[in-house]
Design an enzyme around this catalytic site. Structure first.
Site, PDB file in Angstrom:
ATOM      1  N   TYR A   1       0.839  -1.203   0.000  1.00 29.68           N
ATOM      2  CA  TYR A   1       0.000   0.000   0.000  1.00 29.68           C
ATOM      3  C   TYR A   1       0.873   1.252   0.000  1.00 29.68           C
ATOM      4  O   TYR A   1       0.613   2.214  -0.722  1.00 29.68           O
ATOM      5  CB  TYR A   1      -0.925  -0.022   1.213  1.00 29.68           C
ATOM      6  CG  TYR A   1      -1.954   1.081   1.223  1.00 29.68           C
ATOM      7  CD1 TYR A   1      -2.920   1.169   0.237  1.00 29.68           C
ATOM      8  CD2 TYR A   1      -1.967   2.037   2.242  1.00 29.68           C
ATOM      9  CE1 TYR A   1      -3.878   2.174   0.250  1.00 29.68           C
ATOM     10  CE2 TYR A   1      -2.917   3.035   2.273  1.00 29.68           C
ATOM     11  CZ  TYR A   1      -3.867   3.104   1.271  1.00 29.68           C
ATOM     12  OH  TYR A   1      -4.809   4.108   1.293  1.00 29.68           O
TER      13      TYR A   1
ATOM     14  N   LYS B   1       0.938   4.207  -2.914  1.00 27.86           N
ATOM     15  CA  LYS B   1       0.595   5.598  -2.642  1.00 27.86           C
ATOM     16  C   LYS B   1       1.789   6.540  -2.844  1.00 27.86           C
ATOM     17  O   LYS B   1       1.617   7.705  -3.219  1.00 27.86           O
ATOM     18  CB  LYS B   1       0.028   5.728  -1.230  1.00 27.86           C
ATOM     19  CG  LYS B   1      -1.369   5.133  -1.095  1.00 27.86           C
ATOM     20  CD  LYS B   1      -2.356   5.794  -2.049  1.00 27.86           C
ATOM     21  CE  LYS B   1      -3.780   5.354  -1.835  1.00 27.86           C
ATOM     22  NZ  LYS B   1      -4.738   6.068  -2.711  1.00 27.86           N
TER      23      LYS B   1
END
Length: 268
Positions: A164, A168
């Site tokens: 993740y 991002k």
């Protein structure tokens, strides 16, 4: 600057991904309340229908100012078709916000994290965002604004969140590059990086390699100065600000709207 108005987005066309729930839906409603025409996409026809039903109930005058499309942002041709349909209906975009994202439920160290799960994350959060930016920028008026949604994990490391975090951080990189590329057309490109938002995503059980699970909670162990989750409209408002003329001198920025997040672990 024009004098203040209650409808700063009057007549403007804004595209929003992830517009059926959470912060994306909060943004759609925020923009409609202020006069915009909003083209929202999401992956679920059911969720989009429920979102529109709620909008029509609360804002009957907005019925003709919202359109929805089922789109898998990982598929470039679907994104193109959505943006083309928006332009055909209302004309070129004044702005766009890329809110759609995915977060896996596994909080695993790198050595235990399946590469297939990494690829799935990157396809949605990175390739998907790239696809949207590509067609939004092509369809955007000079002087427009594009806002991506990143995450506080792009700045504050969290163990077990490597995939993740990588996705991002890539969104931040795409934002920076696009800001340079779009400035010749006076298009601004920024990224809002929220902390935990009070949505279904943050409430899902998170799995550990041991087989145990935990759920993030608003308590004294929550790693932010403000010991609570953000409400979806508290993320929608900063995104809308960056889409508006009130932020005309803001581009290539990372705005951390995270309640004062700090670097530690959810797992304790």
């Amino acid at each position: 600057m024009a004098p203040p108005t209650l409808t700063p987005f009057q007549g403007r066309v804004i595209a929003v991904t992830g517009g059926s729930r959470g912060a994306g839906l909060a943004l759609v409603r925020y923009l409609l309340e202020r006069g915009a025409r909003v083209s929202a996409c999401a992956t679920s026809e059911k969720n989009l229908a429920e979102a529109v039903a709620g909008i029509e109930k609360d804002m009957p005058d907005a019925k003709d100012r919202v359109m929805t499309t089922v789109v898998d942002i990982r598929k470039n041709d679907m994104v193109k078709a959505w943006i083309d349909a928006t332009v055909a209906k209302w004309g070129k975009l004044d702005g766009a916000a890329n809110v759609a994202a995915r977060m896996h439920s596994k909080v695993y160290p790198i050595e235990d994290f399946a590469v297939e799960d990494l690829e799935d994350m990157l396809q949605c959060n990175v390739v998907g965002t790239f696809n949207c930016m590509q067609h939004e920028l092509k369809a955007m008026k000079d002087g427009g604004s594009l806002v991506n949604v990143g995450s506080q994990v792009a700045k504050y490391a969290q163990p077990g969140m490597s995939a993740y975090m990588a996705s991002k951080m890539a969104v931040v990189g795409l934002t920076r590059a696009a800001a340079f590329e779009a400035v010749a057309r006076k298009i601004r490109v920024n990224v809002v990086c929220p902390g935990a938002i009070d949505t279904d995503m943050i409430k899902q059980p998170l799995m550990l390699p041991s087989g145990e699970s935990f759920t993030c909670s608003e308590d004294s162990n929550f790693p932010a100065l403000m010991k609570r989750f953000a409400k979806p409209d508290e993320i929608a408002a900063p995104i809308a600000f960056l889409l508006s003329d009130e932020s005309k001198y803001v581009t290539k920025q990372e705005w951390y709207v995270d309640g004062g997040f700090y670097e530690t672990s959810y797992v304790g």
